[in-house]
Scaffold this motif. Structure first.
Motif, PDB file in Angstrom:
ATOM      1  N   TRP A   1      -7.534   6.474   0.128  1.00 47.52           N
ATOM      2  CA  TRP A   1      -6.857   6.769  -1.026  1.00 47.52           C
ATOM      3  C   TRP A   1      -7.483   7.102  -2.351  1.00 47.52           C
TER       4      TRP A   1
ATOM      5  N   ILE B   1      -0.321   4.831   0.503  1.00 49.00           N
ATOM      6  CA  ILE B   1      -1.487   5.276   0.753  1.00 49.00           C
ATOM      7  C   ILE B   1      -1.206   5.933   1.890  1.00 49.00           C
TER       8      ILE B   1
ATOM      9  N   PRO C   1       0.875  -1.223   0.136  1.00 48.01           N
ATOM     10  CA  PRO C   1       0.129  -0.019  -0.036  1.00 48.01           C
ATOM     11  C   PRO C   1       0.870   1.114   0.247  1.00 48.01           C
TER      12      PRO C   1
ATOM     13  N   TYR D   1     -11.094  -2.262  -5.706  1.00 46.23           N
ATOM     14  CA  TYR D   1      -9.979  -2.151  -4.809  1.00 46.23           C
ATOM     15  C   TYR D   1     -10.516  -2.676  -3.501  1.00 46.23           C
TER      16      TYR D   1
ATOM     17  N   GLU E   1      -8.855  -1.214   2.132  1.00 50.00           N
ATOM     18  CA  GLU E   1      -7.563  -0.602   2.900  1.00 50.00           C
ATOM     19  C   GLU E   1      -7.331   0.642   1.995  1.00 50.00           C
ATOM     20  N   TYR E   2      -7.858   0.666   0.637  1.00 56.86           N
ATOM     21  CA  TYR E   2      -7.531   1.819  -0.064  1.00 56.86           C
ATOM     22  C   TYR E   2      -8.647   2.724  -0.251  1.00 56.86           C
TER      23      TYR E   2
ATOM     24  N   PRO F   1      -2.013   1.049  -4.463  1.00 55.90           N
ATOM     25  CA  PRO F   1      -1.468  -0.212  -4.833  1.00 55.90           C
ATOM     26  C   PRO F   1      -0.337  -0.466  -5.609  1.00 55.90           C
TER      27      PRO F   1
END
Length: 777
Positions: free
Chosen positions: A679, A388, A386, A672, A675-676, A410
């Motif tokens: 971002w 981010i 990651p 995605y 966790e993204y 990513p």
């Protein structure tokens, strides 16, 4: 009948005879005295033999680098007796002690002759010191005026020397220790000091001129009094001819020409930082051995010095004043070039500071060692990391940023390393752990890190290390993960190479050399750092990193461009370059690390020419197509694919890698992982965020975080940003200290008012909830 007397009976009668008692007693006393002198400790001799000498330091082609000076600029070179020309030996024996080989330290005939001459002239006009007595005086000097008592002590010490050393040893010590003035001791240093050549290159007339100087160094110096020196040398030469019944060949003109040819030797002063390093090593041969043979290449050294000077001169306008270069043989660890600064004599810019050994922050040039550890800690070469906005730590939060202040979401591990992204590196260190990484760095020879606690910033090179340590460690990748300490001496290089070959053949992972990384790990790192496509995200397709042969590079900047570093390597050579200012001033940022990288490339091209071997491919790995976004095995819907190494599992290879789940239908935008999410919403991106697949978590603030209230800032301007991800619902409720703060759609974010004390925030999403406690002081 007569009885034959035995020999024992005759000896007893002889001993009892009054006439024989005195001589026999003297003989007995003399024998005991000799035994006493033989075994009497002689500590002065041991100290004399242990005196430092001026070492002649050579490069790998026997070119002279330096002849080291001793205290106050004194030079005392040492030659074995067989290295001293026979004519030089003979001339000094004739000049100082022509009966050297026929006495035992004291020449009784010379003593009687000198006594008669001195009595006749009512003053001292002749001495009777033998070479052994002169050596004894050098070994145990007596300050002040010489007296009969001191002469007697010299004679006693001379007898002791003769009983301990052979004539050859005595002559060798004398010829290497006799003082000549002009900061020169011994015939070798004197030959250079007065005639600019080694003893073997002296003419016959110059040899005799040299031989008379120790009598009275000021009077007979050919530099100060050439005519006086020539006259004395002529007398010595004629005496030698008479002694051996030879017809003179040389004339007075020859000696005059020889004396007037005196010229001082221009001592080479190459590689001063390197020589200082050699001298500082434990058990260094410099100062102990007459000849020291090193692994460096003086021609390469001159080229590296010129390239560094040109690079610094070209960037003076960017406030860049200094640099250092270290080059080694990747296969053996032999040091080939050592440039400590742009100019050793540049006092304004601290030229005598050694940039190879000074500790500086290396920046991102440390990242390959972390990524190699990650590969051996469960991360696949195809793993996605990651990039981010992330927070690390608890009471001490660490928020890394990339050098371009952008986040790429990513990123495949290969791209993150080659493009030198910061956030993925910190993420890796936080995952694999600080202790294992520090342990691995110390195994790589980073002794500068002993006792340090650098924190997660170590992933970005915030700890101070030496360029020496960087090059030593970086060379392991070209050597299949084998660590070899860098060596500077020719003999050590050969032993290192032998140990390397032995360990490589036997697979020995203990002792020296140490198998710090698995060979496949090292080969994968080489492949990643030599991948121009993977590097393009961070650096574009710069010419700086392009060579006509396979090569890899890693650069780093630190302390607001105070230090800029570049490492480059091929299977044959490793180069490290540091540039900056010893004074601590920052370099104007626009130069970045391209300047040292270009210099490292130029040196590699200089070494390799236009040909070079490729880096070997990893064993038990094979490349398969993977999705360029997810790093998973490429599916039919993936719009972009690249080849990446995966473990060869079974005949098909790569079967353990799942098929890409981010692209489910051709032509559709990717989905995605959650966790993204933060971002993803920073910009208007196309795609989706996966819902319901991950548990609800609060990503900021972190559990146990500590914040400080600033009384100088208005309360409404002080807010904490809460961020959460995951959960199965599209909406979440956010509570602060039990009170409902907000109801929000994805992404789950809110701004929390700040007040001193301990606080509790809670996010509720459907039947899931997440809690975090923090403190404000």
């Amino acid at each position: 009948m007569r009885v034959k007397k035995s020999a024992g009976s005759t000896f007893r009668r002889l001993v009892r005879h009054p006439v024989c008692r005195l001589p026999l007693a003297f003989l007995l006393f003399f024998s005991v005295a000799l035994l006493f002198l033989r075994w009497l400790p002689f500590p002065s001799l041991a100290r004399f033999l242990a005196r430092p000498v001026s070492s002649r330091i050579y490069d790998d082609s026997f070119r002279l680098i330096q002849i080291t000076a001793l205290e106050n600029g004194l030079r005392r070179e040492y030659l074995r007796l067989e290295q001293i020309p026979p004519l030089v030996q003979h001339a000094f024996i004739m000049s100082e002690d022509k009966h050297f080989y026929s006495h035992h330290g004291v020449d009784a005939g010379a003593v009687i002759r000198a006594a008669c001459q001195n009595i006749r002239n009512a003053r001292t006009v002749s001495g009777a010191s033998t070479i052994t007595m002169q050596l004894a005086r050098l070994i145990r000097p007596v300050p002040g005026r010489r007296t009969l008592l001191t002469k007697a002590r010299e004679a006693l010490d001379a007898l002791r020397l003769e009983m301990r050393l052979s004539k050859a040893q005595i002559l060798e010590l004398y010829l290497n220790s006799v003082p000549f003035g002009a900061n020169a001791e011994g015939v070798c240093s004197a030959s250079r000091a007065f005639f600019g050549v080694e003893p073997g290159r002296l003419s016959d007339a110059q040899v005799y001129c040299l031989a008379v100087i120790p009598r009275r160094p000021v009077l007979y110096s050919p530099a100060a009094n050439p005519d006086v020196c020539a006259g004395a040398a002529l007398e010595l030469y004629e005496a030698a001819c008479r002694e051996h019944a030879l017809a003179p060949v040389l004339s007075a003109a020859d000696f005059s020409l020889a004396a007037h040819s005196a010229k001082a030797f221009s001592y080479p002063f190459e590689m001063p930082h390197f020589v200082r390093y050699l001298t500082s090593l434990p058990d260094s041969p410099v100062g102990r051995e007459a000849d020291v043979y090193t692994s460096v290449d003086l021609q390469l050294q001159h080229e590296a010095e010129s390239l560094l000077s040109a690079a610094v001169e070209d960037n003076m306008q960017h406030r860049l004043t200094n640099g250092a270069v270290l080059v080694c043989d990747s296969r053996t660890g032999a040091v080939l070039s050592w440039v400590g600064s742009t100019d050793f004599f540049d006092e304004e810019h601290n030229g005598q500071v050694d940039g190879v050994l000074v500790q500086r922050q290396p920046g991102s040039s440390m990242k390959p060692f972390l990524y190699a550890l990650a590969l051996e800690s469960g991360f696949s070469p195809a793993a996605v990391l990651p990039d981010i906005p992330m927070e690390f730590g608890f009471e001490r939060l660490y928020v890394p940023q990339n050098f371009n202040n952008r986040y790429n979401g990513p990123v495949r591990l290969r791209v993150a390393l080659a493009s030198s992204l910061n956030v993925p590196a910190v993420y890796l260190l936080n995952t694999v752990g600080m202790a294992p990484y520090l342990k691995r760095l110390r195994a790589l020879g980073f002794d500068s890190l002993s006792g340090s606690e650098p924190g997660l910033g170590l992933a970005l090179g915030n700890a101070e290390v030496q360029l020496f340590e960087l090059v030593q460690a970086f060379s392991v990748f070209s050597r299949d993960g084998l660590f070899l300490p860098l060596t500077a001496f020719a003999g050590e290089t050969e032993r290192n190479y032998g140990r390397h070959a032995s360990a490589a053949h036997a697979g020995d992972c203990s002792g020296q050399p140490a198998q710090v990384y698995d060979r496949n790990t090292a080969r994968i790192i080489c492949d990643m750092l030599s991948d121009a496509d993977a590097r393009s995200l961070g650096f574009g397709y710069r010419q700086t990193f392009q060579t006509p042969f396979p090569s890899m590079f890693k650069t780093g900047t630190a302390n607001q461009y105070q230090n800029i570093t570049a490492l480059g390597a091929t299977p044959d050579y490793t180069v490290g370059v540091w540039m900056g200012n010893f004074s601590g001033e920052t370099v104007v940022g626009k130069t970045g690390s391209s300047v040292p990288a270009r210099l490292a490339r130029d040196i590699l091209v200089l070494l390799q020419g236009h040909r070079g071997e490729p880096f070997p491919a990893p064993e038990q790995y094979k490349k398969i197509p993977v999705c360029s976004l997810s790093g998973m095995k490429a599916g039919d819907s993936c719009p972009g694919t690249v080849l990446e190494y995966v473990p060869a599992v079974g005949p098909a290879g790569g079967n353990s890698l799942p098929v890409c789940s981010w692209h489910t239908k051709a032509g559709e935008s990717p989905t995605y992982p959650s966790e993204y999410e933060a971002w993803f919403h920073l910009k208007n991106r196309s795609g989706f965020i996966s819902d319901g697949n991950e548990p609800l978590v609060i990503t900021s603030p972190r559990e146990g975080s500590l914040f400080y209230y600033d009384d100088s800032v208005a309360p409404y301007m002080q807010r904490l940003v809460l961020e959460a991800r995951g959960g199965r619902e599209r909406q979440a409720e956010i509570y602060a200290d039990g009170e409902l703060l907000a109801v929000t759609d994805r992404p789950f974010t809110a701004r929390i008012p700040v007040s001193r004390g301990r606080h509790h925030v809670q996010v509720v999403c459907g039947d899931e909830q997440a809690d975090v406690h923090y403190q404000v002081r």
